[in-house]
Design a protein around this motif. Structure first.
Motif, PDB file in Angstrom:
ATOM      1  N   LEU A  56       0.937  -1.152  -0.116  1.00 20.76           N
ATOM      2  CA  LEU A  56       0.005   0.149   0.045  1.00 20.76           C
ATOM      3  C   LEU A  56       0.709   1.224  -0.197  1.00 20.76           C
ATOM      4  O   LEU A  56       0.390   2.427  -0.642  1.00 20.76           O
ATOM      5  CB  LEU A  56      -0.764  -0.226   1.385  1.00 20.76           C
ATOM      6  N   ALA A  57       1.731   1.424   0.569  1.00 19.68           N
ATOM      7  CA  ALA A  57       2.696   2.441   0.929  1.00 19.68           C
ATOM      8  C   ALA A  57       3.320   2.664  -0.490  1.00 19.68           C
ATOM      9  O   ALA A  57       3.472   3.660  -0.883  1.00 19.68           O
ATOM     10  CB  ALA A  57       3.986   2.296   1.678  1.00 19.68           C
ATOM     11  N   ALA A  60       2.843   5.715  -3.035  1.00 22.03           N
ATOM     12  CA  ALA A  60       3.935   6.604  -3.769  1.00 22.03           C
ATOM     13  C   ALA A  60       4.105   6.652  -5.100  1.00 22.03           C
ATOM     14  O   ALA A  60       4.919   7.312  -5.742  1.00 22.03           O
ATOM     15  CB  ALA A  60       5.310   6.039  -3.428  1.00 22.03           C
ATOM     16  N   GLY A  61       3.210   5.934  -5.688  1.00 19.12           N
ATOM     17  CA  GLY A  61       3.101   5.877  -7.340  1.00 19.12           C
ATOM     18  C   GLY A  61       3.432   4.887  -7.915  1.00 19.12           C
ATOM     19  O   GLY A  61       3.443   5.106  -9.212  1.00 19.12           O
ATOM     20  N   LEU A  62       3.925   3.674  -7.306  1.00 20.85           N
ATOM     21  CA  LEU A  62       4.291   2.529  -8.186  1.00 20.85           C
ATOM     22  C   LEU A  62       3.157   2.170  -8.625  1.00 20.85           C
ATOM     23  O   LEU A  62       2.098   1.986  -8.244  1.00 20.85           O
ATOM     24  CB  LEU A  62       5.127   1.655  -7.098  1.00 20.85           C
ATOM     25  N   THR A  63       3.349   0.973  -9.661  1.00 19.36           N
ATOM     26  CA  THR A  63       2.486   0.148 -10.327  1.00 19.36           C
ATOM     27  C   THR A  63       2.263  -1.055  -9.281  1.00 19.36           C
ATOM     28  O   THR A  63       3.058  -1.275  -8.338  1.00 19.36           O
ATOM     29  CB  THR A  63       2.973  -0.601 -11.748  1.00 19.36           C
ATOM     30  N   PRO A  64       1.174  -1.742  -9.369  1.00 22.82           N
ATOM     31  CA  PRO A  64       0.703  -2.825  -8.323  1.00 22.82           C
ATOM     32  C   PRO A  64       1.960  -3.706  -8.350  1.00 22.82           C
ATOM     33  O   PRO A  64       2.319  -4.235  -7.431  1.00 22.82           O
ATOM     34  CB  PRO A  64      -0.526  -3.473  -8.768  1.00 22.82           C
ATOM     35  N   ALA A  65       2.500  -4.435  -9.459  1.00 20.91           N
ATOM     36  CA  ALA A  65       3.387  -5.299  -9.475  1.00 20.91           C
ATOM     37  C   ALA A  65       4.688  -4.598  -8.911  1.00 20.91           C
ATOM     38  O   ALA A  65       5.244  -5.602  -8.313  1.00 20.91           O
ATOM     39  CB  ALA A  65       3.905  -5.540 -10.960  1.00 20.91           C
ATOM     40  N   GLU A  66       5.241  -3.404  -9.001  1.00 22.85           N
ATOM     41  CA  GLU A  66       6.263  -2.964  -8.416  1.00 22.85           C
ATOM     42  C   GLU A  66       6.115  -3.087  -6.780  1.00 22.85           C
ATOM     43  O   GLU A  66       6.931  -2.963  -6.178  1.00 22.85           O
ATOM     44  CB  GLU A  66       6.611  -1.457  -8.816  1.00 22.85           C
TER      45      GLU A  66
END
Length: 318
Positions: free
Chosen positions: A272-273, A277-283
């Motif tokens: 979730l964090a 922070a704007g990352l993709t779900p896989a990242e």
């Protein structure tokens, strides 16, 4: 989902807070007799762990839970507050002792058996939750754990839907996973769920083999019920992150296991964090695995070394 530019991201976590009492044997376990070992006591509880992990990762987080008016309850709140968790919405009660989770680990840090006493959570009723509904206003995510009673979980799902806040549901166990069914049937499904294979099987009503195609078929059934993201934990085999149109297999991040307690809680918090922070779900899921690796290497239920920088550093080592 990413953090809004208009207001800082804030997560509300609802569920269990307890003290973890853990015993580790120093050699392979011999049943029916005393085993030499070591014992530790740390702050725990699925919801509380997730909240502390989020706070350590720089996310504003409020905890809604219940503890007794006893020394253990004092210590839990003090530890959580010191880590950065907002504990103003935690109930203090006289009629029950603070919850405990007593776990027996083998010499390799793997769980053998555990006893969870979460009686204190019976005071977290739909009424007491409704009285604290203001905490949901402006939240970016709600996290609910399966320690909540079914009526309380149902009411939380309804309140979150009314507030327009997505919910991530951590099932906790097979029996507790099933409590989300009535919310789904009532039209209030969680946005995200994080079951292991046994919990996934319970949710779809059949055993799900640890085969990618079988897992994908099961998660598609949950997507059809309105659940957007299903992140299936497979232990040493890693995890499978499923959304209606995408399916990603992720390996574990290597670690020297000291204690597996709290690894799943760290995974969800880091996920979730990272989303915020704007990352993709896989990242984000990859960062979740890094958080789990840091956690299992620690004798604490929440790794005191957990930071965003530590996650990135661990991923660089892979």
């Amino acid at each position: 989902m990413t953090a809004s530019s208009a207001a800082p991201a804030r997560v509300v976590v609802v569920g269990g807070s307890n003290v973890d009492l853990k015993a580790h044997t120093l050699a392979p376990v011999i049943l029916g007799t005393s085993n030499p070992g070591l014992t530790t006591q740390t702050a725990g509880g699925v919801a509380r762990n997730i909240a502390e992990n989020l706070a350590r990762l720089g996310v504003a987080v409020s905890l809604v839970s219940a503890v007794g008016r006893d020394n253990l309850g004092d210590a839990l709140l003090d530890d959580s507050k010191a880590a950065g968790v907002d504990v103003r919405f935690v109930l203090r009660v006289n009629e029950h002792l603070t919850g405990t989770y007593t776990a027996m680990m083998n010499h390799e840090g793997e769980l053998l058996v555990a006893v969870s006493d979460m009686t204190v959570l019976t005071v977290l009723t739909p009424t007491t939750l409704h009285d604290r509904r203001a905490v949901l206003r402006g939240a970016t995510w709600v996290v609910a754990d399966g320690n909540l009673s079914e009526p309380t979980l149902n009411h939380l799902m309804k309140l979150a839907a009314e507030a327009g806040v997505p919910v991530a549901f951590e099932p906790v166990s097979v029996p507790k996973a099933l409590q989300i069914r009535s919310s789904i049937e009532a039209g209030f499904p969680p946005h995200t769920m994080t079951p292991n294979l046994l919990e996934l099987g319970a949710l779809v009503g059949r055993e799900v083999p640890d085969v990618s195609a079988e897992i994908r078929a099961a998660t598609q059934e949950l997507h059809a019920q309105g659940i957007h993201t299903v992140w299936v934990r497979r232990g040493q085999l890693g995890s499978l992150l499923s959304m209606p149109d995408t399916f990603t297999e992720l390996p574990t991040v290597s670690a020297k296991v000291a204690d597996v307690t709290g690894a799943g809680d760290a995974m969800l918090a880091a996920y979730l964090a990272a989303l915020l922070a704007g990352l993709t779900p896989a990242e984000a899921a990859r960062q979740g695995h890094a958080a789990a690796a840091l956690t299992v290497e620690s004798t604490h239920t929440v790794a005191p070394t957990l930071t965003r920088e530590a996650l990135l550093e661990r991923l660089k080592e892979q």
